[in-house]
Design an enzyme around this catalytic site. Structure first.
Site, PDB file in Angstrom:
ATOM      1  CE  LYS A 223      -3.672   2.428   0.121  1.00 11.58           C
ATOM      2  NZ  LYS A 223      -4.777   2.460   1.021  1.00 11.58           N
ATOM      3  CB  CYS A 279      -4.972   7.990   0.668  1.00 10.39           C
ATOM      4  SG  CYS A 279      -6.357   7.090   1.348  1.00 10.39           S
ATOM      5  CE  LYS A 282      -4.003   8.502   6.162  1.00  8.81           C
ATOM      6  NZ  LYS A 282      -3.609   7.108   6.061  1.00  8.81           N
TER       7      LYS A 282
HETATM    8  C1  UDX Z   1      -5.910   7.136  -3.648  1.00 11.08           C
HETATM    9  C2  UDX Z   1      -5.445   5.887  -4.422  1.00 11.08           C
HETATM   10  O1  UDX Z   1      -5.808   6.007  -5.792  1.00 11.08           O
HETATM   11  C3  UDX Z   1      -6.073   4.638  -3.840  1.00 11.08           C
HETATM   12  O2  UDX Z   1      -5.603   3.487  -4.504  1.00 11.08           O
HETATM   13  C4  UDX Z   1      -5.719   4.586  -2.370  1.00 11.08           C
HETATM   14  O3  UDX Z   1      -6.272   3.443  -1.794  1.00 11.08           O
HETATM   15  C5  UDX Z   1      -6.181   5.831  -1.661  1.00 11.08           C
HETATM   16  O4  UDX Z   1      -5.627   6.978  -2.287  1.00 11.08           O
HETATM   17  P1  UDX Z   1      -8.058   8.711  -3.658  1.00 11.08           P
HETATM   18  O5  UDX Z   1      -7.426   9.438  -2.516  1.00 11.08           O
HETATM   19  O6  UDX Z   1      -9.500   8.412  -3.634  1.00 11.08           O
HETATM   20  O7  UDX Z   1      -7.303   7.304  -3.871  1.00 11.08           O
HETATM   21  O8  UDX Z   1      -7.789   9.625  -4.933  1.00 11.08           O
HETATM   22  P2  UDX Z   1      -7.188   9.459  -6.399  1.00 11.08           P
HETATM   23  O9  UDX Z   1      -8.283   9.368  -7.376  1.00 11.08           O
HETATM   24  O10 UDX Z   1      -6.133   8.436  -6.446  1.00 11.08           O
HETATM   25  O11 UDX Z   1      -6.545  10.923  -6.563  1.00 11.08           O
HETATM   26  C6  UDX Z   1      -5.550  11.376  -5.643  1.00 11.08           C
HETATM   27  C7  UDX Z   1      -5.208  12.833  -5.856  1.00 11.08           C
HETATM   28  O12 UDX Z   1      -4.355  12.976  -6.966  1.00 11.08           O
HETATM   29  C8  UDX Z   1      -6.389  13.766  -6.128  1.00 11.08           C
HETATM   30  O13 UDX Z   1      -6.199  14.944  -5.365  1.00 11.08           O
HETATM   31  C9  UDX Z   1      -6.308  14.053  -7.601  1.00 11.08           C
HETATM   32  O14 UDX Z   1      -6.838  15.314  -7.921  1.00 11.08           O
HETATM   33  C10 UDX Z   1      -4.800  14.003  -7.832  1.00 11.08           C
HETATM   34  N1  UDX Z   1      -4.399  13.636  -9.199  1.00 11.08           N
HETATM   35  C11 UDX Z   1      -4.700  12.399  -9.686  1.00 11.08           C
HETATM   36  C12 UDX Z   1      -3.669  14.523  -9.978  1.00 11.08           C
HETATM   37  O15 UDX Z   1      -3.372  15.645  -9.550  1.00 11.08           O
HETATM   38  N2  UDX Z   1      -3.268  14.138 -11.224  1.00 11.08           N
HETATM   39  C13 UDX Z   1      -3.544  12.916 -11.722  1.00 11.08           C
HETATM   40  O16 UDX Z   1      -3.132  12.626 -12.846  1.00 11.08           O
HETATM   41  C14 UDX Z   1      -4.300  12.016 -10.936  1.00 11.08           C
END
Ligand code: UDX
Length: 467
Positions: A223, A279, A282
């Site tokens: 993870k 996630c 942190k």
């Molecule tokens: C993430 C992981 O994807 C997941 O597998 C884990 O279990 C928890 O953390 P999540 O926090 O729901 O999930 O968001 P995610 O869709 O992964 O996006 C994370 C952040 O990255 C968002 O703030 C998003 O805006 C940003 N992001 C994502 C970008 O800035 N650019 C990208 O290309 C993709």
């Protein structure tokens, strides 16, 4: 491979009974989906408000599709909720622990209080062979430490086993990611534990979902490694955006060119305001902290850079806003479009959008915020900011507009109609999702992260050159 419809699987005789401890984002989704898969599930939390909400069919956060699944599971009589740990211990054969591991106050370490207490409170009460399964994101070595701890406090001693099953669900896609994950990971210390997990995830495994089985520390690390990689990919393209900003290059074109290389791929390569949420931020900090503790800090010291690049996007956005406002933000009316850390979520934990709104406010701007779902949560965190209930209201009289979270409502807005409402047609597209030409044609001063400030429209550029 045939994809089975997992919408409502018939319960099997002799199926393990499942408890889910911690009914926050991860736990509530897991409990509901396990019930939908046909198991008898008991959701447990120390917070009676959460339990009452879920028991009455209300999901206490925004997640598309989850309320319908909750209703389905409750109607089928497969899902119940309680605050009573005695009941949980008596009920479950397999107990999933899904409580949070927030960043500890004043440190980068993960705060392990909730995890430790959930494991101990449950273990104390378990009187027959059972499996405790950690799902929370924890520092590597936690499962081994907890194994010793729970076996010491449990009446059944070493008969109480522990496994780790990391969860990769994304907010906004939680149901899909739980019912149809791209992989399952089991960290186990015995064949019996593996067997139990295989039974619990049988409907998902039967779909052909890849399964990786390893030891406890490997499962914990998966993870941390996955989230670090994703954060690195985002910060990598945002570092390129910084280079673009000083060279007049366009990071969106650069990212597209990179994305066609199958070795790189286009996912998580979207340049913009960067990552936030409960996630990624942190988790990379806690991973870094843990590596230091283990004496291997150098191996992942680059994660500090990843964090810094990510945070610099926020200050760069404020710089751009100041520039657009003519050198000072003091008293300037700013419209903040979005507060959630990403669209289709009401989560404002470590949200870049809200952080930018806060920084603008601290510089004296009159900040008005609108998020289609996250206003309530955002207001709780920053009550000093002004919140309104619609796009029309937020841009009304604005001197600078900032698109901070890429909700469809903002992407689809008509630049002409918006232009009629603002005081000055100036916009910063921090997520690189708007049609720059359409905005510029409508007379907007359009700026974006990682893209040139002044792109002449092709025809105008030629005629000017001739003149
Ligand atoms: C993430 C992981 O994807 C997941 O597998 C884990 O279990 C928890 O953390 P999540 O926090 O729901 O999930 O968001 P995610 O869709 O992964 O996006 C994370 C952040 O990255 C968002 O703030 C998003 O805006 C940003 N992001 C994502 C970008 O800035 N650019 C990208 O290309 C993709």
């Amino acid at each position: 491979m045939a994809t089975q419809n997992l919408d409502l699987v018939t319960p099997r005789v002799g199926s393990p009974r499942i408890t889910v401890i911690g009914t926050g984002y991860l736990g509530a989704t897991h409990a509901i989906c396990m019930a939908v898969l046909g198991y008898d599930v008991l959701g447990v939390d120390v917070d009676p408000a959460k339990i009452d909400a879920l028991a009455s069919g209300r999901v206490p956060f925004y997640e598309p599709g989850l309320p319908e699944k909750l209703r389905q599971a409750l109607d089928a009589g497969r899902l119940r909720f309680t605050t009573d740990f005695d009941e949980a211990a008596a009920f479950g054969d397999v107990h999933f622990i899904c409580v949070g591991t927030p960043q500890a106050p004043g440190s980068h370490a993960a705060d392990m209080r909730y995890v430790d207490s959930a494991f101990i409170e449950l273990a104390r009460r378990i009187t027959r062979k059972a499996l405790l399964v950690g799902k929370s994101t924890v520092p590597v070595g936690t499962a081994e430490r907890l194994t010793a701890l729970v076996q010491e406090v449990s009446p059944i001693g070493a008969e109480l086993e522990l496994a780790w099953n990391p969860e990769f669900l994304r907010e906004g896609f939680a149901v899909e990611d739980t019912l149809h994950p791209d992989r399952l990971v089991f960290g186990v210390a015995s064949e019996w534990a593996e067997e139990q997990l295989r039974r619990v995830f049988r409907p998902i495994l039967d779909e052909g979902t890849p399964l990786v089985v390893g030891d406890l520390p490997t499962a914990e690390l998966v993870k941390a490694a996955a989230n670090s990689f994703l954060a690195t990919k985002i910060s990598y393209i945002n570092a390129m955006a910084e280079i673009c900003e000083t060279t007049g290059a366009d990071v969106t074109v650069l990212a597209e060119a990179l994305s066609h290389d199958a070795r790189i791929g286009g996912k998580f390569l979207k340049p913009g305001l960067g990552f936030g949420g409960g996630c990624l931020p942190k988790d990379i900090r806690a991973f870094r902290h843990r590596a230091e503790e283990l004496g291997v800090g150098d191996a992942i010291s680059f994660l500090d850079q990843i964090d810094q690049i990510n945070l610099r996007r926020r200050s760069r956005t404020v710089d751009l806003a100041r520039e657009l406002a003519g050198g000072s933000l003091d008293g300037v009316k700013v419209a903040a479009l979005g507060a959630a850390f990403k669209p289709n979520s009401d989560d404002v934990r470590d949200a870049p959008a809200l952080d930018v709104a806060r920084m603008l406010y601290l510089e004296g701007a009159k900040v008005v915020v609108y998020d289609p779902e996250a206003n309530v949560n955002a207001h709780r965190v920053y009550p000093d900011l002004d919140f309104v209930e619609s796009l029309a209201e937020v841009v009304d009289g604005a001197e600078v507009v900032l698109l901070l979270t890429e909700w469809d409502e903002f992407r689809d807005a008509d630049p002409e109609a918006l232009g009629d409402l603002v005081a000055e047609r100036r916009i910063i597209d921090t997520r690189n999702v708007l049609d720059a030409d359409a905005y510029r044609s409508a007379g907007w001063e359009y700026r974006a992260l990682g893209r040139p400030a002044h792109v002449e429209l092709p025809v105008a550029a030629e005629s000017e050159a001739v003149a």
